[in-house]
Design a protein around this motif. Structure first.
Motif, PDB file in Angstrom:
ATOM      1  N   ALA B 309       0.863  -1.256   0.045  1.00 20.07           N
ATOM      2  CA  ALA B 309       0.275  -0.027   0.036  1.00 20.07           C
ATOM      3  C   ALA B 309       0.913   1.129   0.074  1.00 20.07           C
ATOM      4  CB  ALA B 309      -0.839  -0.076   1.178  1.00 20.07           C
ATOM      5  N   MET B 310       2.024   1.349   0.714  1.00 20.72           N
ATOM      6  CA  MET B 310       2.797   2.261   1.016  1.00 20.72           C
ATOM      7  C   MET B 310       3.475   2.733  -0.504  1.00 20.72           C
ATOM      8  SD  MET B 310       2.587   3.655   4.018  1.00 20.72           S
ATOM      9  CE  MET B 310       0.850   3.163   3.951  1.00 20.72           C
ATOM     10  N   GLU B 311       3.823   1.665  -1.180  1.00 20.60           N
ATOM     11  CA  GLU B 311       4.267   1.730  -2.355  1.00 20.60           C
ATOM     12  C   GLU B 311       3.343   2.245  -3.539  1.00 20.60           C
ATOM     13  OE1 GLU B 311       7.172  -1.579  -3.369  1.00 20.60           O
ATOM     14  OE2 GLU B 311       6.965  -1.077  -5.579  1.00 20.60           O
ATOM     15  N   ARG B 312       2.182   1.795  -3.406  1.00 19.89           N
ATOM     16  CA  ARG B 312       1.206   2.319  -4.401  1.00 19.89           C
ATOM     17  C   ARG B 312       0.977   3.949  -3.902  1.00 19.89           C
ATOM     18  NH1 ARG B 312      -1.877  -2.286  -3.396  1.00 19.89           N
ATOM     19  NH2 ARG B 312      -3.189  -1.225  -1.870  1.00 19.89           N
ATOM     20  N   LEU B 313       0.991   4.198  -2.860  1.00 15.96           N
ATOM     21  CA  LEU B 313       0.839   5.607  -2.347  1.00 15.96           C
ATOM     22  C   LEU B 313       1.848   6.518  -2.645  1.00 15.96           C
ATOM     23  CD1 LEU B 313      -1.011   5.102   0.938  1.00 15.96           C
ATOM     24  CD2 LEU B 313      -1.931   6.180  -0.980  1.00 15.96           C
ATOM     25  N   GLY B 314       2.987   5.881  -2.861  1.00 17.05           N
ATOM     26  CA  GLY B 314       4.140   6.647  -3.351  1.00 17.05           C
ATOM     27  C   GLY B 314       5.131   7.106  -2.014  1.00 17.05           C
ATOM     28  N   LEU B 315       4.796   6.431  -1.098  1.00 19.10           N
ATOM     29  CA  LEU B 315       5.433   6.759   0.379  1.00 19.10           C
ATOM     30  C   LEU B 315       6.456   6.024   0.592  1.00 19.10           C
ATOM     31  CD1 LEU B 315       2.181   7.581   2.349  1.00 19.10           C
ATOM     32  CD2 LEU B 315       3.567   9.146   1.568  1.00 19.10           C
ATOM     33  N   LYS B 316       7.694   6.439   0.781  1.00 16.46           N
ATOM     34  CA  LYS B 316       8.963   5.673   1.280  1.00 16.46           C
ATOM     35  C   LYS B 316       9.023   5.342   2.674  1.00 16.46           C
ATOM     36  CE  LYS B 316      13.701   5.375  -0.375  1.00 16.46           C
ATOM     37  NZ  LYS B 316      14.559   5.677   0.895  1.00 16.46           N
ATOM     38  N   THR B 317       8.565   4.402   2.961  1.00 13.58           N
ATOM     39  CA  THR B 317       8.503   4.098   4.406  1.00 13.58           C
ATOM     40  C   THR B 317       9.276   2.651   4.792  1.00 13.58           C
ATOM     41  OG1 THR B 317       6.210   2.899   4.104  1.00 13.58           O
ATOM     42  CG2 THR B 317       6.475   5.168   4.768  1.00 13.58           C
ATOM     43  N   LYS B 318       9.345   2.480   5.991  1.00 13.69           N
ATOM     44  CA  LYS B 318       9.839   1.021   6.588  1.00 13.69           C
ATOM     45  C   LYS B 318       9.044   0.640   7.564  1.00 13.69           C
ATOM     46  CE  LYS B 318      13.347   3.218   9.334  1.00 13.69           C
ATOM     47  NZ  LYS B 318      14.997   3.408   9.534  1.00 13.69           N
ATOM     48  N   LEU B 319       8.977  -0.485   7.994  1.00 12.29           N
ATOM     49  CA  LEU B 319       8.366  -0.978   9.122  1.00 12.29           C
ATOM     50  C   LEU B 319       8.848  -0.968  10.461  1.00 12.29           C
ATOM     51  CD1 LEU B 319       5.964  -3.795   7.416  1.00 12.29           C
ATOM     52  CD2 LEU B 319       5.255  -1.289   7.654  1.00 12.29           C
ATOM     53  N   ILE B 320       8.515  -0.230  11.588  1.00 13.42           N
ATOM     54  CA  ILE B 320       8.781  -0.772  12.859  1.00 13.42           C
ATOM     55  C   ILE B 320       7.750  -1.307  13.623  1.00 13.42           C
ATOM     56  CG2 ILE B 320       9.893   0.622  14.983  1.00 13.42           C
ATOM     57  CD1 ILE B 320      11.354   2.273  13.061  1.00 13.42           C
ATOM     58  N   ASP B 321       7.867  -2.400  14.218  1.00 14.99           N
ATOM     59  CA  ASP B 321       6.943  -2.863  14.965  1.00 14.99           C
ATOM     60  C   ASP B 321       5.701  -3.222  14.105  1.00 14.99           C
ATOM     61  OD1 ASP B 321       8.536  -3.280  17.209  1.00 14.99           O
ATOM     62  OD2 ASP B 321       7.815  -1.035  18.012  1.00 14.99           O
ATOM     63  N   HIS B 322       6.068  -3.551  12.869  1.00 16.80           N
ATOM     64  CA  HIS B 322       4.923  -3.763  11.870  1.00 16.80           C
ATOM     65  C   HIS B 322       4.113  -2.493  11.432  1.00 16.80           C
ATOM     66  CE1 HIS B 322       5.730  -7.749  12.643  1.00 16.80           C
ATOM     67  NE2 HIS B 322       5.840  -7.698  13.891  1.00 16.80           N
ATOM     68  N   LEU B 323       4.539  -1.370  11.801  1.00 18.16           N
ATOM     69  CA  LEU B 323       3.949  -0.281  11.578  1.00 18.16           C
ATOM     70  C   LEU B 323       4.661   0.765  10.542  1.00 18.16           C
ATOM     71  CD1 LEU B 323       1.843   0.383  14.993  1.00 18.16           C
ATOM     72  CD2 LEU B 323       1.009   0.196  12.486  1.00 18.16           C
TER      73      LEU B 323
END
Lengths: 329, 329
Positions: B309-323
């Motif tokens: 979902a983050m990739e589709r939204l174009g947001l560059k994120t990583k998961l910490i504690d699954h969030l």
């Protein structure tokens, strides 16, 4: 987008991807196009927030509890939701949108949570402070329109802290208003009063908003200031604040209210002024000319700003009662 | 985006166009990257909402008053903010995001505002209803994992309306819980109980949320249903609801909770069953097999969904504690 038909889709098997359009559709059944538009934008942003953060059930529940406590902290003399709006910059933003100022007019600032409806109406020249520990300050002010013409008969609400940095409503023992009053400008647009020098203070930090600021590693201080609110038929209401130059928190106001044009220098009362106004020589002197826009000037500017902003945002809207709604034609 | 430095910009002369970036920056000083990200998204959406609607001071104040009343409507047994979240589709959305279900697992639904912590723990086979006016219903249920293996020792919370469409907590005279209980699944993953047929009902409409629904020209009904919540170490908690097929509000649930897989047909108790379970022949029969995902299965699916979902939204994120948090590397 909003629609005024009564047709609603079957609401079944809603997923992360289709729930928003369905909730928007069922919230578009009112005959009030503005309400439908507000709901459409609200639901879209709230859902997007959840999708973009992958909001967890735990975080959602913490938010529910935070909002509940915020509501329950509110009383007749404490408005924790306004405080929340203030520290998120929303209050300042809404004032900027709804009350744009033509050039030369006095800028606006946040209302804050401490305005009350019970301030006494005092004659010009009165003292609005009962705090003997405060540093005496004489305030000589005028109100004019954007062409410089004095405006008489303006209702002016004024409120400030006592010398310890508290508003009267913050004392549980409060029996009557103090450090606040209402005056009416005279035939020359003037109003003057005796007050004390306001001091910087922490906003109430014993509630949910204070806890949030702590979590965010933010301080809870406002630079020293005095609140003013002006009202008269035909004028756009002005809610503003004068800030005393040089305060430690001048560039870090917790509620984002400071504007350069609202920072003032205090002078000292000379012999002639002291004799004229009945205050000690050397007392602090606040002199300020407030310039107010007419309702018409503000509406014209607000409409222009709104249409330009909507166009920049790519939203096809028209104005009804000076507020955008979708333009479906 | 979020930053963990303590550097803050001078907060002065903020305008409609630059206030958001400044408020975001001052809210990025916590060492908790997740909190900073939540605040960044929250402030951005709240401000965008105000800009896209040109929110008026009057509308802002009406919202402050609405939120205040919503908080003040909450008590130990009434949660008006959950109700608000429910009717905006947020509760359903958050459950879908946080508790995705692997294929074959029982789908989730809204918790709603009527769950309590004081339901009595009853032995399997008990009656959970004291309402003699209700239509008797025998419920025979099992809990298994996604491979079909029975799971014993699952704590099952069950709650439903009485025959008039009210939960016990809606009665001011409530002294003890009724139409609710907690059971533990047996060695075969089974649990059964005597209840009544739940009926459709309006959500509480005497508060701010009810008034909002009226303004929106929406009804306030839920189709008849029974709530279940399952918990056991190693399992992803399941909050779900079974809906009785054919209800008038099946496709217009005010809180968007209905899923096709959760709509069930009631049968009738035959002679053999009546004798075995001690209920009258011809009583209503609810039979259901609940299938629960493990914590591991859900986390894996949640992580995968989040990153996609983050990739589709174009947001560059990583998961910490699954969030998700911003990926600044």
């Amino acid at each position: 987008m909003a629609s005024t038909t009564n047709h609603t889709p079957p609401l079944l098997d809603l997923t992360i991807d289709n729930i928003t359009e369905n909730v928007v559709r069922i919230n578009s059944q009112s005959s009030n196009a503005r309400l439908n538009y507000l709901m459409e934008r609200l639901v879209t942003h709230v859902h997007d927030f959840a999708r973009e953060t992958r909001l967890s059930t735990h975080e959602w529940m913490a938010t529910i509890e935070f909002l509940t406590k915020t509501g329950q902290m509110c009383t007749d003399v404490r408005q924790e939701f306004i405080l929340l709006s203030d520290i998120l910059g929303l209050s300042m933003l809404v004032d900027s949108i709804d009350h744009p100022k033509p050039p030369n007019c006095t800028e606006g600032s946040v209302l804050g949570p401490f305005h009350t409806g019970d301030a006494p109406h005092l004659p010009i020249g009165s003292s609005m402070s009962t705090d003997a520990a405060g540093e005496p300050m004489l305030a000589l002010c005028t109100v004019s329109d954007s062409s410089g013409r004095p405006i008489s008969g303006v209702k002016v609400d004024i409120w400030e802290t006592d010398s310890s940095g508290h508003y009267d409503v913050q004392y549980e023992s409060r029996e009557s208003p103090s450090e606040r009053c209402v005056m009416t400008s005279d035939v020359d647009g003037g109003f003057w009063f005796k007050a004390i020098k306001p001091v910087s203070y922490p906003i109430p930090d014993d509630g949910p908003v204070g806890k949030l600021l702590q979590l965010l590693n933010r301080h809870c201080w406002r630079p020293s200031h005095m609140h003013f609110m002006f009202e008269k038929q035909g004028l756009d209401p002005l809610i503003t604040t004068l800030f005393i130059r040089g305060d430690k928190y001048e560039t870090s106001d917790v509620v984002f209210g400071v504007k350069s044009s609202l920072i003032i220098d205090l002078g000292k009362v000379d012999e002639e002024t002291a004799a004229k106004y009945g205050v000690p020589v050397g007392a602090l002197l606040l002199k300020h000319k407030f310039v107010l826009a007419s309702t018409e000037e503000t509406e014209k500017l607000r409409d222009k700003n709104a249409m330009e902003a909507m166009e920049r945002l790519g939203l096809k809207t028209k104005l009804i009662d000076h507020l955008p709604v979708p333009d479906l034609d």
